[in-house]
Design a protein around this motif. Structure first.
Motif, PDB file in Angstrom:
ATOM      1  N   LEU A   1       6.002   9.530   0.895  1.00  0.00           N
ATOM      2  CA  LEU A   1       4.904   9.393   1.860  1.00  0.00           C
ATOM      3  C   LEU A   1       5.159   8.246   2.829  1.00  0.00           C
ATOM      4  N   GLU A   2       5.769   7.196   2.352  1.00  0.00           N
ATOM      5  CA  GLU A   2       6.078   6.077   3.242  1.00  0.00           C
ATOM      6  C   GLU A   2       6.998   6.524   4.376  1.00  0.00           C
ATOM      7  N   VAL A   3       7.991   7.333   4.043  1.00  0.00           N
ATOM      8  CA  VAL A   3       8.911   7.854   5.054  1.00  0.00           C
ATOM      9  C   VAL A   3       8.183   8.819   5.988  1.00  0.00           C
TER      10      VAL A   3
ATOM     11  N   HIS B   1      -3.310   9.099  -9.515  1.00  0.00           N
ATOM     12  CA  HIS B   1      -2.537   8.317  -8.548  1.00  0.00           C
ATOM     13  C   HIS B   1      -3.152   8.333  -7.151  1.00  0.00           C
ATOM     14  N   PHE B   2      -4.050   9.269  -6.910  1.00  0.00           N
ATOM     15  CA  PHE B   2      -4.578   9.467  -5.569  1.00  0.00           C
ATOM     16  C   PHE B   2      -5.250   8.227  -4.977  1.00  0.00           C
ATOM     17  N   PRO B   3      -6.086   7.501  -5.710  1.00  0.00           N
ATOM     18  CA  PRO B   3      -6.720   6.323  -5.107  1.00  0.00           C
ATOM     19  C   PRO B   3      -5.725   5.300  -4.576  1.00  0.00           C
ATOM     20  N   ARG B   4      -4.603   5.140  -5.267  1.00  0.00           N
ATOM     21  CA  ARG B   4      -3.579   4.207  -4.792  1.00  0.00           C
ATOM     22  C   ARG B   4      -2.992   4.688  -3.466  1.00  0.00           C
ATOM     23  N   LEU B   5      -2.704   5.977  -3.378  1.00  0.00           N
ATOM     24  CA  LEU B   5      -2.167   6.538  -2.139  1.00  0.00           C
ATOM     25  C   LEU B   5      -3.172   6.425  -1.007  1.00  0.00           C
ATOM     26  N   LEU B   6      -4.417   6.650  -1.327  1.00  0.00           N
ATOM     27  CA  LEU B   6      -5.475   6.567  -0.321  1.00  0.00           C
ATOM     28  C   LEU B   6      -5.583   5.143   0.222  1.00  0.00           C
ATOM     29  N   ALA B   7      -5.475   4.171  -0.672  1.00  0.00           N
ATOM     30  CA  ALA B   7      -5.546   2.777  -0.240  1.00  0.00           C
ATOM     31  C   ALA B   7      -4.353   2.395   0.633  1.00  0.00           C
ATOM     32  N   GLN B   8      -3.200   2.962   0.340  1.00  0.00           N
ATOM     33  CA  GLN B   8      -1.979   2.596   1.073  1.00  0.00           C
ATOM     34  C   GLN B   8      -1.837   3.343   2.397  1.00  0.00           C
ATOM     35  N   PHE B   9      -2.226   4.635   2.402  1.00  0.00           N
ATOM     36  CA  PHE B   9      -1.940   5.459   3.576  1.00  0.00           C
ATOM     37  C   PHE B   9      -3.170   6.048   4.259  1.00  0.00           C
ATOM     38  N   GLY B  10      -4.327   5.921   3.629  1.00  0.00           N
ATOM     39  CA  GLY B  10      -5.511   6.613   4.118  1.00  0.00           C
ATOM     40  C   GLY B  10      -6.025   6.182   5.469  1.00  0.00           C
ATOM     41  N   GLU B  11      -5.633   4.999   5.925  1.00  0.00           N
ATOM     42  CA  GLU B  11      -6.076   4.539   7.239  1.00  0.00           C
ATOM     43  C   GLU B  11      -5.269   5.154   8.380  1.00  0.00           C
ATOM     44  N   VAL B  12      -4.089   5.676   8.072  1.00  0.00           N
ATOM     45  CA  VAL B  12      -3.230   6.209   9.130  1.00  0.00           C
ATOM     46  C   VAL B  12      -2.953   7.707   8.981  1.00  0.00           C
TER      47      VAL B  12
ATOM     48  N   ALA C   1      17.536  11.363   6.012  1.00  0.00           N
ATOM     49  CA  ALA C   1      17.542  12.760   6.443  1.00  0.00           C
ATOM     50  C   ALA C   1      16.125  13.320   6.441  1.00  0.00           C
ATOM     51  N   LEU C   2      15.328  12.932   5.460  1.00  0.00           N
ATOM     52  CA  LEU C   2      13.923  13.343   5.421  1.00  0.00           C
ATOM     53  C   LEU C   2      13.194  12.845   6.659  1.00  0.00           C
ATOM     54  N   HIS C   3      13.423  11.602   7.022  1.00  0.00           N
ATOM     55  CA  HIS C   3      12.791  11.019   8.206  1.00  0.00           C
ATOM     56  C   HIS C   3      13.148  11.829   9.453  1.00  0.00           C
ATOM     57  N   ASP C   4      14.409  12.219   9.561  1.00  0.00           N
ATOM     58  CA  ASP C   4      14.855  12.994  10.717  1.00  0.00           C
ATOM     59  C   ASP C   4      14.191  14.365  10.750  1.00  0.00           C
TER      60      ASP C   4
END
Length: 214
Positions: A35-37, A58-69, A200-203
């Motif tokens: 998800l970071e990539v 694990h979802f709350p952690r992901l939401l805290a890290q990425f949910g604003e963007v 490669a994923l990023h690309d």
């Protein structure tokens, strides 16, 4: 559908990007690096699937890290209990591979957008007329973009997205056919969840972002 049937709109970021990435991992901890990539590459909507063990925890952690963007949805919802739990953990939207007007009603009552799956006109119209935010044409690889054009005849207001087997060329074709967004998994993620090259994923992610933004 009657004019007073409630319908909750899809999240704006998902609609504006016209791209939802479907993430299926072997375990929920594997989501983090991928998800970071994806987010760095411009992905603004990710569907996390319940076939991945530990997604709810694990979802709350992901939401805290990425949910604003980015919009984070929960997919492969196949029971009322899982739908309720997805609402409780804060999913931005819900996706189910099946046609269930009961699920549509439950999600609408909870105030969360829902995208039910279906393939036949009867299935897709049942979900849409019940108040679905959009309908998922699944498995889209079995029909192709011309199918959506045909559906527009009897259902001109249908908000639909394809899912299943949508590659880069297919994404462009489906959007040209009138899809609100495309739902993409393997053709974008590749081997990212099994130790693949994250550069490669990023690309690949950037290539999809660019195609869907046109």
């Amino acid at each position: 559908m009657t004019g007073d049937t409630p319908r909750i709109a899809l999240p704006p970021r998902s609609v504006e990007s016209r791209l939802i990435v479907v993430a299926r991992a072997k375990r929920a901890e594997d989501y983090d690096a991928v998800l970071e990539v994806l987010v760095d590459a411009g992905i603004r909507s990710v569907e996390l699937t319940l076939t991945t063990p530990g997604t709810f925890d694990h979802f709350p952690r992901l939401l805290a890290q990425f949910g604003e963007v980015a919009d984070l949805g929960i997919g492969t919802v196949t029971s009322s209990a899982d739908l309720g739990r997805a609402v409780d953990v804060g999913a931005h939207y819900l996706v189910t591979p099946i046609t269930s007007t009961a699920f549509v009603q439950q999600a609408t009552d909870a105030g969360v957008p829902i995208v039910p799956g279906g393939l036949t006109p009867t299935e897709l119209f049942a979900s849409w007329s019940a108040g679905a935010s959009a309908v998922k044409i699944f498995p889209a690889g079995q029909v192709g973009p011309a199918y959506l054009k045909d559906l527009r005849g009897p259902f001109p207001d249908l908000v639909a997205m394809p899912s299943g087997g949508v590659d880069l060329a297919g994404a462009s074709a489906w959007l040209a056919a009138g899809a609100v967004a495309v739902s993409v998994g393997g053709p974008l993620l590749g081997d990212a969840f099994s130790g693949g090259d994250l550069t490669a994923l990023h690309d690949r992610a950037q290539a999809f972002v660019e195609v869907c933004a046109r």
